[in-house]
Scaffold this active site. Structure first.
Site, PDB file in Angstrom:
ATOM      1  N   GLU A 157      -1.418 -43.932 -24.549  1.00  0.00           N
ATOM      2  CA  GLU A 157      -1.923 -45.312 -24.492  1.00  0.00           C
ATOM      3  C   GLU A 157      -3.451 -45.357 -24.382  1.00  0.00           C
ATOM      4  O   GLU A 157      -4.014 -46.264 -23.768  1.00  0.00           O
ATOM      5  CB  GLU A 157      -1.288 -46.093 -23.330  1.00  0.00           C
ATOM      6  CG  GLU A 157       0.169 -46.441 -23.539  1.00  0.00           C
ATOM      7  CD  GLU A 157       0.393 -47.364 -24.731  1.00  0.00           C
ATOM      8  OE1 GLU A 157      -0.523 -48.128 -25.087  1.00  0.00           O
ATOM      9  OE2 GLU A 157       1.496 -47.304 -25.309  1.00  0.00           O
ATOM     10  N   THR A 168       1.303 -42.675 -34.091  1.00  0.00           N
ATOM     11  CA  THR A 168       0.529 -41.443 -34.007  1.00  0.00           C
ATOM     12  C   THR A 168       0.931 -40.429 -35.078  1.00  0.00           C
ATOM     13  O   THR A 168       2.105 -40.254 -35.379  1.00  0.00           O
ATOM     14  CB  THR A 168       0.700 -40.815 -32.614  1.00  0.00           C
ATOM     15  OG1 THR A 168       0.367 -41.780 -31.621  1.00  0.00           O
ATOM     16  CG2 THR A 168      -0.192 -39.609 -32.436  1.00  0.00           C
ATOM     17  N   GLY A 182      -4.669 -39.804 -33.811  1.00  0.00           N
ATOM     18  CA  GLY A 182      -4.180 -40.216 -32.500  1.00  0.00           C
ATOM     19  C   GLY A 182      -4.937 -41.441 -32.044  1.00  0.00           C
ATOM     20  O   GLY A 182      -4.564 -42.568 -32.312  1.00  0.00           O
TER      21      GLY A 182
END
Length: 387
Positions: A367, A126, A131
């Site tokens: 996640e 990230t 992201g």
């Protein structure tokens, strides 16, 4: 598909739960109030986890792990998930499965020491501007002879402050596709202390106190080609092939916390008296408990199905996304309702409920956000129809 645990699975669940209650619960309040996990606690609990055979349980037997199948591993993760995240993740560590993608020389340097509890790893993907859209990463590695020179920034990197090395994903070029240029990604091992590589303190987080995040800076950090994990430009393939069922793992740990919150709510509803009777006799409370239990069971079945299908070799992205989506959203609801049932006491840190409530918020983000999970699920439904 069997709906009952085998004797071995029941033993693993019982052993893990007993360990969590005896060795981890007693440290929770200190870590929650200080936001810090002292190294002496880490080493103390780690040694006991290794002795109990719970350390690196996600790894195959041939490299020194427990060799659990995916479904059994998720049951183990559920029990660990009951506790403070920093404590169970750091002290009962599960090295990243991606380490298995390394050469034998890389395994000797990185994988085996992690399995023995001598080193910790961290995974760095990230960035401040990348992201969910990892193809948008700006951090890059350019080849210079037999070396690569890394530049850029990674952030939100979990427990990088104690990690001995990082597995870092960098853009290393572009390829033309029918949908336009697409970045090529390569994974690298970067040891702490490598010139040009620095780790600085990250952000204070409302969730998972004691479980730190860090910012990684790369300033003309030179690495030999031997630091490449897998093949050059094949970083995404390495991640897809070796990271494992991480979304199912998130779902499983959410199940453990939700079950703990529900247990507190049921016990409180059976004991607490108002207006001359236990509050559990009021439909305003009892119906909450029924909904909490039903949502928890639904999330558990989706998670166990995902683990079972993973072991059969026919799990889909949608299977894992459904489990992650359902379990994380369920945990938020269960934690909130458990606090509502307890009233003001639910927000006091003498109980684990306010922690579970805080911790639940990040589960819908990391996640893959809930929105990303919905995108994956709907995409799998629409693609066969050409939409």
């Amino acid at each position: 598909m069997q709906f009952a645990m085998t004797e071995e699975q029941q033993m693993i669940v019982d052993t893990t739960r007993a360990f969590v209650e005896k060795e981890i619960y007693p440290h929770e309040l200190e870590v929650e109030r200080s936001g810090h996990l002292p190294m002496e606690i880490i080493r103390e609990v780690q040694a006991k986890a290794i002795e109990a055979g719970l350390y690196a349980a996600n790894m195959p037997e041939e490299v020194g792990g427990a060799g659990l199948d995916t479904l059994t591993w998720l049951m183990y993760e559920k029990e660990l998930g009951r506790a403070n995240y920093a404590l169970h993740w750091t002290c009962v560590a599960r090295p990243s499965n991606i380490l298995l993608a390394g050469s034998e020389e890389q395994r000797e340097k990185y994988l085996y020491p992690c399995i023995r509890g001598e080193k910790w790893d961290c995974l760095a993907m990230t960035e401040p501007g990348a992201g969910s859209d990892l193809r948008g990463m700006k951090a890059s590695a350019k080849q210079d002879g037999d070396d690569f020179i890394l530049n850029g920034t990674k952030h939100f990197i979990s427990h990088a402050d104690i990690a001995d090395f990082s597995i870092v994903f960098m853009a290393t070029g572009e390829e033309e596709t029918p949908r336009g240029p697409k970045k090529l990604i390569t994974a690298f091992f970067v040891d702490k202390g490598t010139p040009g590589f620095s780790v600085r303190e990250g952000y204070r987080n409302v969730s998972h106190r004691g479980y730190t995040n860090a910012v990684l800076e790369f300033d003309n950090c030179r690495l030999p080609k031997s630091a490449v994990l897998g093949e050059v430009h094949k970083g995404f393939q390495v991640a897809n092939d070796w990271l494992g069922a991480t979304r199912l793992q998130v779902a499983a740990t959410c199940l453990g916390r939700a079950e703990r919150a529900l247990q507190h709510a049921v016990e409180y509803a059976a004991e607490r008296r108002q207006f001359g009777q236990q509050i559990g006799k009021f439909q305003g409370v009892s119906f909450k408990l029924a909904d909490m239990a039903t949502e928890l069971k639904a999330a558990e079945l989706l998670t166990w199905m995902g683990g079972w299908k993973f072991d059969q070799g026919n799990v889909t992205e949608s299977d894992m996304s459904m489990a992650k989506l359902k379990a994380t959203e369920m945990l938020a609801m269960v934690a909130d309702e458990a606090i509502q049932i307890h009233g003001g006491m639910g927000l006091m840190d003498e109980l684990p409920l306010e922690r579970i409530w805080r911790d639940a918020r990040v589960e819908r983000i990391w996640e893959g956000t809930s929105e990303i999970q919905r995108h994956i699920i709907s995409r799998e439904m629409l693609r066969p129809l050409g939409a």
